[in-house]
Motif scaffolding. Sequence first.
Motif, PDB file in Angstrom:
ATOM      1  N   HIS A 182      41.923  49.253  27.959  1.00 18.20           N
ATOM      2  CA  HIS A 182      43.358  49.474  27.768  1.00 18.20           C
ATOM      3  C   HIS A 182      43.882  50.212  28.998  1.00 18.20           C
ATOM      4  N   ALA A 183      45.183  50.084  29.250  1.00 20.95           N
ATOM      5  CA  ALA A 183      45.785  50.709  30.441  1.00 20.95           C
ATOM      6  C   ALA A 183      45.437  52.193  30.531  1.00 20.95           C
ATOM      7  N   GLU A 184      45.533  52.877  29.376  1.00 25.66           N
ATOM      8  CA  GLU A 184      45.346  54.340  29.424  1.00 25.66           C
ATOM      9  C   GLU A 184      43.887  54.743  29.606  1.00 25.66           C
ATOM     10  N   GLU A 185      42.984  53.788  29.541  1.00 22.78           N
ATOM     11  CA  GLU A 185      41.563  54.098  29.760  1.00 22.78           C
ATOM     12  C   GLU A 185      41.162  53.931  31.218  1.00 22.78           C
ATOM     13  N   ILE A 186      42.064  53.361  32.012  1.00 23.93           N
ATOM     14  CA  ILE A 186      41.686  53.007  33.379  1.00 23.93           C
ATOM     15  C   ILE A 186      41.815  54.202  34.318  1.00 23.93           C
ATOM     16  N   ASP A 187      40.779  54.393  35.093  1.00 26.01           N
ATOM     17  CA  ASP A 187      40.749  55.434  36.121  1.00 26.01           C
ATOM     18  C   ASP A 187      41.280  54.783  37.403  1.00 26.01           C
ATOM     19  N   GLU A 188      42.511  55.161  37.767  1.00 25.44           N
ATOM     20  CA  GLU A 188      43.164  54.492  38.892  1.00 25.44           C
ATOM     21  C   GLU A 188      42.433  54.760  40.213  1.00 25.44           C
ATOM     22  N   ALA A 189      42.027  56.000  40.414  1.00 27.41           N
ATOM     23  CA  ALA A 189      41.343  56.348  41.671  1.00 27.41           C
ATOM     24  C   ALA A 189      40.060  55.527  41.823  1.00 27.41           C
TER      25      ALA A 189
END
Length: 148
Positions: free
Chosen positions: A83-90
């Motif tokens: 899910h979007a909120e689980e993704i570590d952008e860095a």
Amino acid sequence: MPFRLEIVTAERQVYADDVDMVLAPGADGQLGILPRHAPLFTLLTAGPLVIRKGGQETAIALSGGFMEVLHNRVTVMADAAEHAEEIDEARALAAVERARERIQHRTADMDLERAQADMRRAVARLAVMERRRRRPVDRGARPGGGPS
Ligand code: ATP
């Protein structure tokens, strides 16, 4: 008339809910799944999987896998899914950078294909985050239906 969507990985159930439409990243292009779709078993590539439910859209980052459509039920067996909120952008940005380096300095075709696949997974994660930023009200349904 909604249909059932389940997204699972080897480790966990990522999504389970009744939905109105699914747009999946098929290996040969986007696949739109509506109710009463004909039976299908197909390969998925890395990309965002978009779910439409009650006028809202949610995207999940998929790292490839398989999709089965049978009896008004869609099952996605994913290598990884977030899910979007689980993704570590860095982490995704670092993966893009690493893949870019390897594409530039490849020594064999195999290296190129692997680096491109790594790049596709990272880009899918960033695309899902970007979507979420543009549509902050999006909420993905989770197994159990509790708040995220
Ligand atoms: P990396 O190169 O950063 O390790 P990857 O694409 O090789 O990423 P995968 O093999 O697709 O990673 O996934 C391994 C596990 O890590 C899975 O559980 C996946 O959900 C998780 N994962 C990978 N990248 C991210 C990320 N950017 N944010 C959150 N979870 C991630």
